[in-house]
Design a protein around this motif. Structure first.
Motif, short mmCIF file in Angstrom:
data_model
loop_
_atom_site.label_atom_id
_atom_site.label_comp_id
_atom_site.label_asym_id
_atom_site.label_seq_id
_atom_site.Cartn_x
_atom_site.Cartn_y
_atom_site.Cartn_z
N GLU A 1 -62.37 -62.34 -13.26
CA GLU A 1 -63.64 -62.77 -13.42
C GLU A 1 -63.45 -64.31 -13.97
O GLU A 1 -62.69 -64.48 -14.73
CB GLU A 1 -64.34 -62.24 -14.24
CG GLU A 1 -65.85 -62.67 -14.26
CD GLU A 1 -66.90 -62.19 -12.98
OE1 GLU A 1 -67.76 -63.08 -12.75
OE2 GLU A 1 -66.23 -61.27 -12.45
N GLY A 2 -64.05 -65.19 -13.43
CA GLY A 2 -63.90 -66.63 -13.83
C GLY A 2 -62.90 -67.41 -13.21
O GLY A 2 -62.92 -68.82 -13.42
N THR A 3 -61.95 -66.80 -12.19
CA THR A 3 -61.13 -67.67 -11.56
C THR A 3 -61.71 -68.21 -10.20
O THR A 3 -62.74 -67.82 -9.91
CB THR A 3 -59.88 -66.94 -11.32
OG1 THR A 3 -60.15 -65.83 -10.47
CG2 THR A 3 -59.31 -66.41 -12.63
N GLY A 4 -61.00 -68.94 -9.63
CA GLY A 4 -61.44 -69.65 -8.23
C GLY A 4 -62.20 -70.90 -8.59
O GLY A 4 -62.30 -71.39 -9.69
N VAL A 5 -62.85 -71.48 -7.44
CA VAL A 5 -63.44 -72.62 -7.52
C VAL A 5 -64.89 -72.34 -6.76
O VAL A 5 -65.11 -71.73 -5.79
CB VAL A 5 -62.81 -73.79 -6.48
CG1 VAL A 5 -63.60 -74.98 -6.61
CG2 VAL A 5 -61.52 -73.97 -7.35
N ASP A 6 -66.12 -73.00 -7.57
CA ASP A 6 -67.45 -72.84 -6.92
C ASP A 6 -67.89 -74.18 -7.08
O ASP A 6 -68.52 -74.61 -8.33
CB ASP A 6 -68.07 -71.72 -7.76
CG ASP A 6 -69.37 -71.51 -7.01
OD1 ASP A 6 -69.78 -72.19 -6.16
OD2 ASP A 6 -70.38 -70.80 -7.91
#
Length: 319
Positions: free
Chosen positions: A71-76
């Motif tokens: 949770e909280g990783t990646g790009v948005d």
């Protein structure tokens, strides 16, 4: 210790039975007679049960999943003037079911098609056995101007659904991978059929093997034409592409498996791009045979190969 005649006969019969069983077992493996198929299926199921026990026992679909990122990783991010305009069609496994989703530039869901192979195709005479929903996947999908969607069940069929999810038509062939539309709206679709016995017009190609095709399918789901990749290769006198393995072997033998060509893409030369390729014609087909590291351009009318290239790419996809 002296062996009695009765004991000798018993040993003789045991040895004879063992030899007979060994010979029959050898014949089963070589000629694939009964119970070869039973043992093959038992072995396949056993391997699946060991590797994916919950999936095989129909408890939870785990075979084709990968772990979610933390949770909280990646790009948005949404930089309004950077993305390409329009809608995006997504295929995947959502909320416990295979589905196709249509989203807008802000990520809002505009429509969703829930996909169940077992509901769409309750019987599958074109396959060895009826697959379970969890063992099917949507590979290629295409949105139509009227809101219908056409998609491929990988190696299991081509389907057209309307915007409400009702079946418009289905094509019971072993279609696979992505497909494209030509200028007339016809679809060009990869497909295959398993050949259990050698075919004389394909010398040195051992069975069993998959003979792969490009199908021309009308917008209403009718097969208008089919082009065999092996026919194109042999009739164009390009069979060296199959056997050029660098070995000094007068028999031209190479290591084959049942999927030695692996057709994984077809593209159509469109009228707007044709001027950039004066050596080809509008409607020519670019096909990708992954396991041969091979690209070919085929004239769909004469079914002759116009151009080939092997490498420097390896196991290419979607050229």
């Amino acid at each position: 210790m002296k062996i009695s005649r009765e004991q000798a006969l018993r040993v003789y019969w045991i040895v004879s039975l063992c030899a007979l069983a060994f010979a029959y077992g050898l014949a089963v493996g070589v000629f694939r007679i009964f119970p070869y198929e039973l043992f093959r299926q038992l072995g396949s199921t056993g391997r699946e049960l060991i590797q994916f026990p919950r999936h095989t026992l129909r408890l939870t679909p785990e075979k084709f999943f990968a772990a979610s990122p933390p949770e909280g990783t990646g790009v948005d991010r949404h930089v309004a003037d950077k993305p390409s305009p329009g809608m995006t069609l997504i295929t995947g496994f959502f909320d416990g079911s295979t589905a196709i989703r249509l989203i807008d530039i802000d990520g809002r869901e505009l429509n969703q098609w829930r996909i169940s192979y077992n509901e769409i195709c309750p019987t599958s005479p074109h396959l060895d056995k009826q697959p379970h929903d969890w063992n099917t996947e949507v590979h290629g999908a295409m949105l139509q101007p009227d809101g219908d969607v056409i998609f491929t069940f990988q190696y299991a069929g081509l389907v057209r659904l309307d915007r409400c999810g009702d079946v418009v038509w289905k094509l019971p062939r072993q279609t696979n991978h992505q497909f494209v539309a030509d200028a007339e709206g016809n679809l060009w679709v990869p497909s295959r059929e398993l050949r259990e016995q050698p075919i004389p017009k394909y010398p040195k190609v051992p069975a069993p093997f998959y003979e792969e095709y490009v199908l021309k399918v009308s917008p209403d789901g009718k097969v208008l034409a089919e082009i065999s990749m092996l026919d194109a290769i042999f009739e164009s006198r390009f069979e060296g592409l199959l056997f050029a393995n660098g070995a000094h072997d007068p028999g031209l033998e190479r290591v084959f498996n049942s999927d030695f060509t692996h057709l994984n893409d077809v593209e159509v030369l469109t009228p707007d791009l044709a001027p950039a390729f004066p050596m080809f014609e509008t409607g020519d087909l670019l096909v990708s045979l992954r396991n041969l590291d091979l690209l070919m351009v085929i004239d769909p009318e004469t079914r002759q190969i116009k151009w080939t290239q092997t490498g420097p790419f390896i196991r290419q996809h979607d050229p």
